[in-house]
Design an enzyme around this catalytic site. Structure first.
Site, short mmCIF file in Angstrom:
data_model
loop_
_atom_site.label_atom_id
_atom_site.label_comp_id
_atom_site.label_asym_id
_atom_site.label_seq_id
_atom_site.Cartn_x
_atom_site.Cartn_y
_atom_site.Cartn_z
N HIS A 1 -6.80 9.45 -0.29
CA HIS A 1 -8.26 9.35 -0.19
C HIS A 1 -8.97 10.28 -1.17
O HIS A 1 -9.93 10.96 -0.83
CB HIS A 1 -8.73 9.59 1.26
CG HIS A 1 -8.10 8.64 2.22
ND1 HIS A 1 -8.45 7.30 2.25
CD2 HIS A 1 -7.11 8.79 3.13
CE1 HIS A 1 -7.70 6.70 3.16
NE2 HIS A 1 -6.88 7.57 3.69
N ARG B 1 0.84 -1.21 0.00
CA ARG B 1 0.00 0.00 0.00
C ARG B 1 0.88 1.25 0.00
O ARG B 1 0.65 2.20 -0.76
CB ARG B 1 -0.90 -0.02 1.24
CG ARG B 1 -1.82 1.19 1.41
CD ARG B 1 -2.57 1.04 2.74
NE ARG B 1 -3.66 1.98 2.89
CZ ARG B 1 -3.59 3.14 3.52
NH1 ARG B 1 -2.43 3.52 4.04
NH2 ARG B 1 -4.65 3.92 3.65
#
Length: 293
Positions: free
Chosen positions: A195, A113
């Site tokens: 995000h 990630r």
């Protein structure tokens, strides 16, 4: 009911985890295993590294994950969550805490990630900004009206929202937020628009790794950033974890739902006390505890 919460990026500090390493054989074993899995001595950077070294994305995310998860393992029998949640990266720590993921698989995913997010950041100049003192709806409306990519990314607590997007769009949004009465609208020292839709390349990269990983039925519900409600189905947890990279972190709403579902205390597991502070801003009467050995 005891809610356990796990911090995300930004909570790192030099010397993190050293007390665990020196005082627990379990911790020592897990730190050594982490060095092997990652292929570099993360312990050296965590225990002795400078703030700049710790700020490297490939280090920051695994370091915070390791501090949180190893602390939860060292707590032993006193670690008894009835519900868990994690802020962004912290969701991976929470998933080890409730048994959905094992330590090794989760660390590999966190490392992947971090690298995928770093790669996405390099594709387009982007950033984030903190907006204080405006209603969520006003922030969302301003984001809609700005040309370019800018979205609400972190709903941290009432009156504190982080926006994410292209550099120029963020700067313009900050100007408009101040005109609308924001107490502060401040660009953050981060390397990318986490995000937001700009994380799509990272989401695709991580999705394949998550799909290939075994997710078990958890011992207690996780309140995920994307849905904010209690989740126990492994397939649903996977889906939400993949969506998380491009979707907002709805922390305020997650805490509100945990309280509504019976949480009477929140224990923060990992570096810093940021989440304890945010919980208090959601509900001042709530008991908050920082886990320690």
């Amino acid at each position: 009911m005891n809610a356990y919460v796990f911090p995300g990026q930004g909570a790192q500090f030099s010397g993190m985890g050293l007390d665990l390493y020196e005082n627990s054989e379990i911790a020592k074993e897990l730190f050594h295993k982490a060095n092997e899995i990652l292929g570099f001595e993360i312990t050296k950077i965590m225990f002795e590294g400078s703030a700049d070294e710790l700020k490297e994305t490939k280090v920051t995310q695994p370091a915070i994950f390791l501090h949180s998860v190893i602390l939860s393992k060292v707590l032993g029998d006193s670690f008894k969550p009835d519900m868990v949640a994690g802020h962004s990266l912290g969701e991976f720590s929470a998933l080890v805490a409730n048994g959905t993921l094992n330590f090794e698989d989760a660390l590999r995913l966190v490392s992947k990630r971090a690298l995928a997010m770093q790669h996405a950041c390099e594709l387009k100049p982007s950033t984030m900004a903190a907006v204080l003192g405006l209603e969520d709806a006003v922030v969302e409306q301003v984001c809609k009206e700005i040309d370019g990519v800018v979205v609400a990314a972190n709903y941290n607590c009432p009156g504190q929202l982080v926006i994410s997007g292209e550099v120029e769009a963020i700067e313009k949004a900050c100007e408009v937020m101040k005109e609308k009465g924001a107490r502060r609208a401040l660009v953050l020292p981060v390397g990318g628009a986490f995000h937001s839709p700009l994380m799509e390349p990272a989401r695709e990269e991580l999705a394949a790794a998550i799909e290939a990983t075994t997710f078990n039925t958890p011992s207690c519900p996780i309140y995920q950033n994307v849905t904010t409600t209690a989740v126990t189905d492994p397939e649903e947890i996977k889906k939400n974890l993949i969506a998380q990279l491009t979707a907002p972190v709805k922390w305020t709403q997650s805490v509100q739902n945990m309280i509504k579902d019976g949480a009477t205390s929140f224990t923060e597991v990992g570096p810093g006390k940021v989440l304890s502070g945010l919980v208090k801003k959601v509900d001042r009467s709530m008991e908050t505890i920082s886990a320690s050995i």
